[in-house]
Design a protein around this motif. Structure first.
Motif, PDB file in Angstrom:
ATOM      1  N   TYR B  91       0.817  -1.217   0.000  1.00 30.78           N
ATOM      2  CA  TYR B  91       0.000   0.000   0.000  1.00 30.78           C
ATOM      3  C   TYR B  91       0.843   1.256   0.000  1.00 30.78           C
ATOM      4  N   LEU B  92       2.184   1.080   0.089  1.00 30.17           N
ATOM      5  CA  LEU B  92       3.046   2.250   0.197  1.00 30.17           C
ATOM      6  C   LEU B  92       2.869   3.226  -0.969  1.00 30.17           C
ATOM      7  N   PRO B  93       2.860   2.765  -2.230  1.00 30.23           N
ATOM      8  CA  PRO B  93       2.762   3.737  -3.330  1.00 30.23           C
ATOM      9  C   PRO B  93       1.504   4.583  -3.255  1.00 30.23           C
ATOM     10  N   ILE B  94       0.358   3.929  -3.128  1.00 27.47           N
ATOM     11  CA  ILE B  94      -0.891   4.698  -3.127  1.00 27.47           C
ATOM     12  C   ILE B  94      -0.990   5.591  -1.897  1.00 27.47           C
ATOM     13  N   GLY B  99      -0.627  11.011   0.528  1.00 31.30           N
ATOM     14  CA  GLY B  99       0.047  11.901   1.457  1.00 31.30           C
ATOM     15  C   GLY B  99       0.626  13.108   0.755  1.00 31.30           C
ATOM     16  N   LEU B 100       1.249  12.869  -0.408  1.00 26.10           N
ATOM     17  CA  LEU B 100       1.851  13.976  -1.157  1.00 26.10           C
ATOM     18  C   LEU B 100       0.785  14.964  -1.630  1.00 26.10           C
ATOM     19  N   GLU B 105      -1.768  20.223  -1.168  1.00 29.02           N
ATOM     20  CA  GLU B 105      -2.964  21.037  -0.938  1.00 29.02           C
ATOM     21  C   GLU B 105      -2.780  21.962   0.257  1.00 29.02           C
ATOM     22  N   LEU B 106      -2.217  21.395   1.320  1.00 27.44           N
ATOM     23  CA  LEU B 106      -2.017  22.210   2.520  1.00 27.44           C
ATOM     24  C   LEU B 106      -1.082  23.378   2.231  1.00 27.44           C
ATOM     25  N   LEU B 107      -0.004  23.087   1.466  1.00 29.52           N
ATOM     26  CA  LEU B 107       0.962  24.151   1.162  1.00 29.52           C
ATOM     27  C   LEU B 107       0.297  25.240   0.331  1.00 29.52           C
TER      28      LEU B 107
END
Lengths: 483, 205
Positions: B91-94, B99-100, B105-107
Motif C-alpha cells: 500500500y506504500l505507493p498509493i 500523502g503527497l 494542498e495544505l501548502l
C-alpha cells in the motif's frame, strides 16, 4: 467579580437535580442489584418528572451562569421539556420489554438518566467546550445503551457501529471547533458572534471551514443525509425501546443544539451555512422518502422515516427566521408524540418466542386487534402528513416559514417528498386493513402501553382542536433565539 | 542560552529518532519501549518551555499508565505483527501519493492569503493567571476550579459514564466460583471439622 465566588447555581437547578438523582439511582442499583431495576425505572421516571417541574419553575428570560458557559432561556426550556418527555416515555415503554427479554439490569434506567443530563447540557451550552462535553456525555451513554443486550450479535454490532461513527463525527466537530477557536480567539458563543459580525470577518476562510466541520458533526447527530448511514443499522440492532429513545430524545436535543449554534454564534454567517442546510435538508427528505419504500423491517422503516423527518425539521432552520424556528419546535413536539406512539405499537408486536419486526406481521391487524390498528393508522397518517392530524400541522408551519423566506424550491421538494413518503406509511395501513390476518399478537397491550397509546393517539388525532398552547410556547421559545 | 539550545536539540533529536524506531522496530515490545523514550524526551521539551505541569503529566499519565497498558496488551494478546506488516509495502505507493497530494494542498492553502487572515481579535474575556508569579500547577488550578468548574464537573460525569459503560458491557457474574469466605472459615468449629476415630491396631479403618 471575585473569581473565587460560587457561580449562580439556581439557573442550573434542573440539571444539578437530575445529575444528583442519577448518582443516587446508581448507588441504589449498586447495593440493590438487578432486582432493583423495576423500582429504579419508576424512580428514574419520577426524577425526570421533578426535573420537568423544576424546569418550568426556572428563571424567566435569559440567564447565563458558570462564567457564561451555561445559558437558560425560553428556547432551552421548550426543547428540554421535549427531551424530558421523550426520555420519560421511553422508560415507560421499556418497562415490559426489559422484563420479557431478560434485559433487567439496573444500569439501564441510570444510563438513560445520565444521557438525559447530557442532552440538557447540550441544549444549554453557550460555549464550544460545554457543547462538546454535553454531546459526549449524551453519546457515550447512548453507545452503551445501544449495545445493552451484549449477548445479542445485532445489539453489539449496533453499539459498535454507533460508537465508531459517532467518534468520527465527534472528531470532525472538535476539529471544526478548534479551527473556529483558532480564527476567532474564543470559545464563548457570544464572543464568537461578536468576532464574526465585525466587517471583514467573513473573509476569514478558517472560520468558515471550522463552521462546515461543526455542521458536519451536528448533522451526524441528527442523522441528516449524507451523515445518515449509521441510522438504519443502529435502529434495527438496538433493543426496540432503546430505538424509541433514539428516535426522540437525542434527535430533539441535537436539533436544539443545531439551532442554537447556527443562530447564536454564527448568525452573521447565515448566508454561508444556509446553503449547506438547504442541501442537507433536501437530501434527507428525498432519501428518507425513497429508501424507506423497500424496507421490510418496521424498525428500519422508522429509521428512514426519521431521516426524512429531520430533513423537514431542517427546512425551518434553513429559513433562519423566528417563524422558521417556531416551525421547527412545533414539528419536533409533534414528531416526539407521533414517534412514541408508533414505537408503542411496535413494542406490542410480540408473538410466542419474542418480538417480531417484519411489517408483514401487521397484516390483518384490524381484525385481530382493532384498537391497536386504529392507533397505528392515526400515527401512520400523521407521519405522512395527512390533514387534520398533527403531523400535517408540523409540516405546514415549516413549509410556510420556507415560503416566507423565499425558499420556494425547498418547499416544493418538501411537498413532493412527503407525497412520495406517504406511500410507505399508507402501505402499512393497507396491510392492516385489507390483507389476510396472521396470528394474533400475544397479550398485546399492557397497562402502561395502553395509557401511552391512548395519550399519544388522542394528542395526534385531536391536535387541531386546541393547538394554541403549543403554538404560543413555540413562539416564545423561538423569539428567545431569533430576536 | 547555549545550554538551553543544546538541551533542546538533544531532546528533539532523541524524540524524533525514538518516534521513527516506534514504527520501524521489528519487535513490538521494543516499539513500546521506544515510545516511552519518546515520551520522556517530549517531557524534557515541555520543561524547556516552562510547562512543568504538562511535563510531569506526560511522564505520569503516558509513561506510567498508557505505555504500560500498551506493554500489557502487546504481551498478552497474541497478535502476529509480521502479518499486520505484510500489506505495508503493497500500500506504500498509493498511500504515499495520497500523502503527497494532501501536503501539496495544505501548502497551497497556506500560501494563499485567504486562510492567513484571522478574524479581527476579540478582547478575550478569559482571565489569565499571573504565570510568572505562580507555578503552572497553581495557575491551572486557579482557573480549573473557578472559571471552568462547570466543564471540570461535566468531564467528571463523562468519565463516570465511561466507567459504568465499561462495567455494563464487560462484567460477567460467574456462577459456581469458589470464593474464600473469611467469616465462614472463622465460624468453623473443631467439632464440625474434625472427627476422631479410634483405630484398632491391625484392624484397618
Amino acid at each position: 467579580m471575585d473569581p473565587h465566588a460560587l457561580p449562580a447555581l439556581l439557573p442550573a437547578l434542573p440539571e444539578l437535580w437530575l445529575c444528583g438523582a442519577a448518582l443516587a439511582l446508581l448507588m441504589i442499583g449498586v447495593f440493590g442489584g438487578d432486582r432493583s431495576t423495576r423500582p429504579l425505572c419508576y424512580l428514574a421516571i419520577a426524577a425526570l418528572l421533578v426535573t420537568f417541574v423544576l424546569l418550568l419553575l426556572g428563571p424567566e428570560g435569559r440567564t447565563v451562569t458558570f462564567s457564561g458557559m451555561f445559558v437558560v432561556d425560553p428556547f432551552g426550556v421548550f426543547t428540554k421539556g421535549l427531551v424530558l418527555i421523550g426520555a420519560m416515555l421511553a422508560i415507560v415503554l421499556s418497562l415490559g420489554y426489559i422484563r420479557h427479554e431478560g434485559m433487567e439490569r439496573f444500569e439501564f434506567p441510570v444510563l438513560i438518566v445520565l444521557a438525559t443530563v447530557g442532552m440538557l447540557l447540550m441544549i444549554s451550552a453557550n460555549d464550544l467546550i460545554a457543547l462538546y462535553l454535553g454531546l459526549e456525555m449524551q453519546s457515550l451513554a447512548l453507545y452503551v445503551i445501544a449495545a445493552f443486550r451484549r449477548d445479542s450479535l445485532r445489539s453489539t454490532e449496533a453499539g459498535l457501529k454507533y460508537f465508531v461513527l459517532g467518534a468520527l463525527a465527534s472528531g470532525m466537530l472538535l476539529y471544526g471547533a478548534s479551527l473556529v477557536y483558532g480564527f476567532t480567539g474564543t470559545t464563548s458563543f457570544e464572543d464568537i458572534a461578536r468576532a464574526v459580525s465585525v466587517p471583514g470577518a467573513t473573509d476569514a476562510l478558517g472560520t468558515l471551514v471550522g463552521l462546515v466541520f461543526i455542521l458536519a458533526g451536528l448533522a451526524f447527530k441528527v442523522s441528516a443525509v449524507p451523515f445518515h448511514m449509521w441510522t438504519p443499522d443502529v435502529y434495527e440492532g438496538a433493543p426496540t425501546p432503546v430505538t424509541a429513545l433514539f428516535a426522540v430524545a437525542p434527535k430533539v436535543a441535537a436539533i436544539g443544539l443545531f439551532l442554537r449554534v447556527m443562530l447564536e454564534p454564527f448568525a452573521a454567517l447565515a448566508g454561508d451555512w444556509q446553503q449547506v442546510i438547504v442541501v442537507i435538508s433536501i437530501a434527507s427528505m428525498v432519501l428518507g422518502a425513497l429508501a424507506a419504500i423497500r424496507q421490510t423491517s418496521i424498525k428500519r422503516l422508522m429509521a428512514y422515516s426519521s431521516i426524512g423527518h429531520m430533513g423537514y425539521a431542517l427546512i425551518g432552520l434553513a429559513a433562519g427566521s423566528a417563524e422558521g424556528v417556531r416551525g421547527v419546535l412545533i414539528y419536533l413536539a409533534i414528531y416526539v408524540v407521533m414517534n412514541v406512539g408508533t414505537f408503542a405499537v411496535i413494542l406490542c408486536m410480540r408473538r410466542g418466542q419474542g418480538m417480531v419486526e417484519d411489517i408483514t406481521e401487521l397484516a390483518g391487524l384490524s381484525r385481530t386487534h382493532p384498537m391497536l390498528a386504529l392507533a397505528m393508522t392515526v400515527f401512520m397518517f400523521s407521519l405522512a402528513g395527512v390533514p387534520p392530524l398533527a403531523g400535517f400541522f408540523g409540516k405546514l408551519y415549516v413549509f410556510m416559514a420556507a415560503i416566507h423566506a423565499e425558499l420556494y424550491g425547498l418547499a416544493v421538494v418538501g411537498v413532493v417528498a412527503s407525497v412520495v413518503g406517504a406511500y410507505y406509511y399508507v402501505r402499512i395501513v393497507k396491510l392492516m386493513y385489507f390483507d389476510a390476518p396472521t396470528d394474533a399478537f400475544e397479550r398485546p397491550i399492557r397497562g402502561e402501553m395502553a395509557a401511552v397509546l391512548v395519550a399519544t393517539g388522542v394528542l395526534t388525532a385531536l391536535f387541531f382542536v386546541y393547538p394554541a398552547p403549543l403554538l404560543a410556547g413555540a413562539a416564545t421559545a423561538a423569539a428567545a433565539l431569533v430576536p | 542560552m547555549i545550554v538551553q539550545a543544546i538541551a533542546f536539540y538533544a531532546f528533539a533529536a532523541v524524540t524524533l529518532a525514538a518516534a521513527v524506531m516506534v514504527i520501524a522496530a521489528r519487535n513490538p515490545v521494543h516499539s513500546v519501549l521506544f515510545l516511552i523514550l519518546a515520551f520522556f524526551n517530549s517531557a524534557g521539551l515541555m520543561v524547556l518551555l516552562g510547562a512543568e505541569f504538562l511535563a510531569m503529566i506526560l511522564v505520569i499519565v503516558y509513561v506510567g499508565a498508557v505505555a504500560v497498558l500498551f506493554l500489557f496488551v502487546v504481551m498478552m494478546l497474541d497478535i502476529n505483527f509480521a502479518e499486520l506488516r505484510q500489506g505495508f509495502l503493497q500500500y506504500l505507493p498509493i498511500g504515499g501519493v495520497i500523502g503527497l497530494v494532501l501536503l501539496a494542498e495544505l501548502l497551497l492553502l497556506l500560501g494563499s492569503d485567504a486562510i492567513g487572515s484571522i478574524a479581527p481579535a476579540v478582547a478575550s474575556s478569559a482571565p489569565t493567571p499571573p504565570i510568572n508569579e505562580v507555578t503552572n500547577t497553581a495557575a491551572l488550578g486557579e482557573l480549573l476550579y473557578t472559571r471552568y468548574v462547570y466543564l471540570f464537573q461535566a468531564a467528571g460525569i463523562v468519565l463516570l459514564i465511561a466507567m459504568v459503560g465499561a462495567i455494563v458491557l464487560t462484567l460477567r457474574q460467574r456462577v459456581g466460583v469458589r470464593k474464600q469466605s473469611v467469616g465462614k472459615q472463622l465460624r468453623r468449629r473443631r467439632e464440625a471439622a474434625v472427627e476422631l476415630k479410634k483405630v484398632v491396631p491391625r484392624g484397618g479403618v
